[in-house]
Write a protein that holds these residues in place. Structure first.
Motif, PDB file in Angstrom:
ATOM      1  N   SER A 130      51.115  33.922  38.541  1.00 50.84           N
ATOM      2  CA  SER A 130      50.694  34.369  39.865  1.00 50.84           C
ATOM      3  C   SER A 130      51.446  35.640  40.230  1.00 50.84           C
ATOM      4  CB  SER A 130      50.991  33.297  40.924  1.00 50.84           C
ATOM      5  OG  SER A 130      52.407  33.116  41.050  1.00 50.84           O
ATOM      6  N   VAL A 131      50.985  36.285  41.281  1.00 48.50           N
ATOM      7  CA  VAL A 131      51.687  37.465  41.794  1.00 48.50           C
ATOM      8  C   VAL A 131      53.115  37.094  42.189  1.00 48.50           C
ATOM      9  CG1 VAL A 131      51.771  39.100  43.714  1.00 48.50           C
ATOM     10  CG2 VAL A 131      49.621  38.702  42.510  1.00 48.50           C
ATOM     11  N   SER A 141      41.448  36.310  38.956  1.00 47.00           N
ATOM     12  CA  SER A 141      41.096  35.027  39.559  1.00 47.00           C
ATOM     13  C   SER A 141      41.812  34.846  40.893  1.00 47.00           C
ATOM     14  CB  SER A 141      41.480  33.876  38.624  1.00 47.00           C
ATOM     15  OG  SER A 141      42.892  33.754  38.552  1.00 47.00           O
ATOM     16  N   PRO A 142      41.199  34.124  41.823  1.00 50.53           N
ATOM     17  CA  PRO A 142      41.877  33.866  43.105  1.00 50.53           C
ATOM     18  C   PRO A 142      43.228  33.189  42.930  1.00 50.53           C
ATOM     19  CG  PRO A 142      39.552  33.266  43.231  1.00 50.53           C
ATOM     20  CD  PRO A 142      39.829  33.575  41.791  1.00 50.53           C
ATOM     21  N   ALA A 143      43.380  32.377  41.877  1.00 51.46           N
ATOM     22  CA  ALA A 143      44.638  31.665  41.671  1.00 51.46           C
ATOM     23  C   ALA A 143      45.802  32.619  41.427  1.00 51.46           C
ATOM     24  CB  ALA A 143      44.499  30.703  40.490  1.00 51.46           C
ATOM     25  N   PHE A 144      45.526  33.789  40.847  1.00 49.65           N
ATOM     26  CA  PHE A 144      46.606  34.733  40.564  1.00 49.65           C
ATOM     27  C   PHE A 144      47.092  35.417  41.842  1.00 49.65           C
ATOM     28  CE2 PHE A 144      48.424  38.765  39.015  1.00 49.65           C
ATOM     29  CZ  PHE A 144      49.342  38.253  38.110  1.00 49.65           C
ATOM     30  N   GLY A 145      46.172  35.771  42.725  1.00 47.10           N
ATOM     31  CA  GLY A 145      46.574  36.307  44.026  1.00 47.10           C
ATOM     32  C   GLY A 145      46.668  37.814  44.115  1.00 47.10           C
ATOM     33  N   ALA A 146      46.115  38.551  43.146  1.00 54.30           N
ATOM     34  CA  ALA A 146      46.128  40.010  43.223  1.00 54.30           C
ATOM     35  C   ALA A 146      45.034  40.503  44.166  1.00 54.30           C
ATOM     36  CB  ALA A 146      45.916  40.604  41.835  1.00 54.30           C
ATOM     37  N   ARG A 147      45.128  41.773  44.542  1.00 52.20           N
ATOM     38  CA  ARG A 147      44.066  42.444  45.296  1.00 52.20           C
ATOM     39  C   ARG A 147      43.016  42.902  44.282  1.00 52.20           C
ATOM     40  NH1 ARG A 147      47.019  46.002  49.988  1.00 52.20           N
ATOM     41  NH2 ARG A 147      48.797  44.631  50.346  1.00 52.20           N
ATOM     42  N   VAL A 148      41.911  42.206  44.215  1.00 51.12           N
ATOM     43  CA  VAL A 148      40.887  42.496  43.217  1.00 51.12           C
ATOM     44  C   VAL A 148      39.961  43.590  43.745  1.00 51.12           C
ATOM     45  CG1 VAL A 148      38.999  41.540  41.846  1.00 51.12           C
ATOM     46  CG2 VAL A 148      41.035  40.153  42.321  1.00 51.12           C
ATOM     47  N   PHE A 149      39.767  44.636  42.924  1.00 46.64           N
ATOM     48  CA  PHE A 149      38.918  45.750  43.359  1.00 46.64           C
ATOM     49  C   PHE A 149      37.778  45.963  42.374  1.00 46.64           C
ATOM     50  CE2 PHE A 149      42.288  47.542  40.768  1.00 46.64           C
ATOM     51  CZ  PHE A 149      41.674  48.510  39.988  1.00 46.64           C
ATOM     52  N   ALA A 150      36.790  46.727  42.774  1.00 46.60           N
ATOM     53  CA  ALA A 150      35.601  46.958  41.962  1.00 46.60           C
ATOM     54  C   ALA A 150      35.916  47.920  40.824  1.00 46.60           C
ATOM     55  CB  ALA A 150      34.476  47.522  42.830  1.00 46.60           C
ATOM     56  N   ALA A 151      35.405  47.583  39.625  1.00 44.36           N
ATOM     57  CA  ALA A 151      35.579  48.452  38.461  1.00 44.36           C
ATOM     58  C   ALA A 151      34.253  48.861  37.852  1.00 44.36           C
ATOM     59  CB  ALA A 151      36.436  47.748  37.414  1.00 44.36           C
ATOM     60  N   GLY A 152      33.150  48.534  38.506  1.00 38.61           N
ATOM     61  CA  GLY A 152      31.851  48.908  37.974  1.00 38.61           C
ATOM     62  C   GLY A 152      31.456  48.066  36.783  1.00 38.61           C
ATOM     63  N   ASP A 153      30.487  48.586  36.017  1.00 42.44           N
ATOM     64  CA  ASP A 153      29.930  47.800  34.916  1.00 42.44           C
ATOM     65  C   ASP A 153      30.417  48.264  33.558  1.00 42.44           C
ATOM     66  OD1 ASP A 153      28.676  50.222  34.791  1.00 42.44           O
ATOM     67  OD2 ASP A 153      26.626  49.446  34.949  1.00 42.44           O
ATOM     68  N   GLY A 154      31.529  49.001  33.514  1.00 38.51           N
ATOM     69  CA  GLY A 154      32.021  49.560  32.258  1.00 38.51           C
ATOM     70  C   GLY A 154      32.644  48.536  31.341  1.00 38.51           C
ATOM     71  N   GLY A 155      32.946  48.994  30.125  1.00 32.17           N
ATOM     72  CA  GLY A 155      33.578  48.157  29.127  1.00 32.17           C
ATOM     73  C   GLY A 155      35.084  48.315  29.097  1.00 32.17           C
TER      74      GLY A 155
END
Length: 333
Positions: free
Chosen positions: A247-248, A290-304
């Motif tokens: 987790s964070v 994942s929500p369990a980790f607790g980071a601020r999740v941001f958009a990265a688009g559809d890239g690889g």
């Protein structure tokens, strides 16, 4: 369908998921123990020992750049004499007058810390920490990522804000197809060096700049191992197989912690598990998005997996906003 039947279905699903997790963990451990290491294929390329440098500061920065360029030029001559044209070409490029090398070591897979921008006067500094299969032999693509970020920072920074990017190839990265990529061993070796780099940046740059670590793929494990108490403002995990922490909170950092994964990134399919085995840790634990980790999740688009710093991408736009401290402008899925 009654409650009892629903419960039996749920219980069956839980058991199947548990069996899958156990099987995945067993495969991961077996790979770490049995899979042959793949480091020995290439003959050693001769190169000089790293240049002797005075402690890094704003006043010694130009001297360090010049000494490291001279060392890279000598490494190019030695590689050419060894008939390794590709390595010689890379070393010559790094020896060019426009390149700013904080550190350079042309031996083995190579080590480079390269600066883009005016480090001594920067208000915002981004440090790129690479993942597997990054070496002097593949340095061009890593430099391209740093250059794309720096160009975006220059275009997007508010008037009067000075920026710099450090492309930090400061450790021996694991091979994507090797046992080392499943364990924390390389990250544990790299973490003290990353901490030393951050200390150098604080010594060089006046005015207490804001520093962001942008950690790609296995570089996330390096940043996770270095994070505790580290004097940085943001830690960003992209394309991460895990950080080695659950987790964070377990990172023990005051930095803002971010995470993103592109829609076509194969790393999504890696089991997010970990186990202690023969004195090392196999696997990297909780998925950082994942929500369990607790980071601020941001958009990265559809890239690889290799697209996070692609010019024009959603991920690069958001990474630039994070480095500039424009956190309210960061977009989310």
């Amino acid at each position: 369908m009654g409650f009892a039947a629903e419960y039996r279905l749920d219980e069956g699903a839980r058991r199947r998921a548990h069996r899958w997790r156990r099987a995945a963990l067993a495969a991961l451990i077996a790979g770490a123990v049995v899979f042959p290491l793949s480091a020995a294929g290439r003959p050693e390329i001769p190169a000089p020992a790293p240049a002797s440098l005075a402690p890094l500061s704003a006043s010694t920065l130009d001297e360090a750049y010049a000494a490291n360029r001279a060392n890279a030029a000598e490494a190019a001559r030695m590689a050419a004499a060894h008939h390794d044209r590709d390595r010689a070409a890379t070393d010559r490029q790094l020896a060019a007058p426009a390149r700013h090398l904080l550190r350079f070591d042309g031996r083995g897979s190579g080590r480079v810390a390269e600066v883009l921008g005016d480090l001594a006067r920067a208000d915002r500094i981004a440090v790129l920490v690479p993942g597997s299969d990054t070496s002097l032999d593949t340095y061009g693509r890593f430099h391209a990522a740093a250059a794309a970020l720096y160009g975006q920072l220059v275009r997007q920074a508010p008037a009067g804000t000075r920026t710099a990017v450090v492309a930090w190839l400061g450790y021996e990265t694991p091979g994507t197809v090797s046992a080392t990529v499943t364990t924390t061993g390389r990250a544990e070796q790299a973490a003290p060096r990353l901490r030393a780099l951050v200390a150098d940046l604080r010594a060089i740059a006046g005015g207490a700049p804001r520093i962001s670590l942008l950690c790609h793929s296995y570089g996330s494990v390096v940043c996770g191992r270095a994070a505790a108490g580290l004097a940085v403002d943001d830690i960003v995990f992209v394309g991460s197989p895990g950080t080695g922490a659950d987790s964070v909170a377990a990172l023990h950092t005051r930095a803002r912690v971010w995470a993103a994964r592109g829609g076509d990134d194969w790393v999504e399919n890696i089991p997010h598990l970990s186990a202690d085995l023969f004195g090392t840790t196999v696997g990297f634990g909780t998925d950082p998005v994942s929500p369990a980790f607790g980071a601020r999740v941001f958009a990265a688009g559809d890239g690889g997996h290799s697209d996070y710093f692609r010019p024009g991408s959603t991920s690069l736009t958001n990474l630039t906003r994070i480095v500039l401290g424009e956190t309210k402008a960061v977009t989310h899925d």
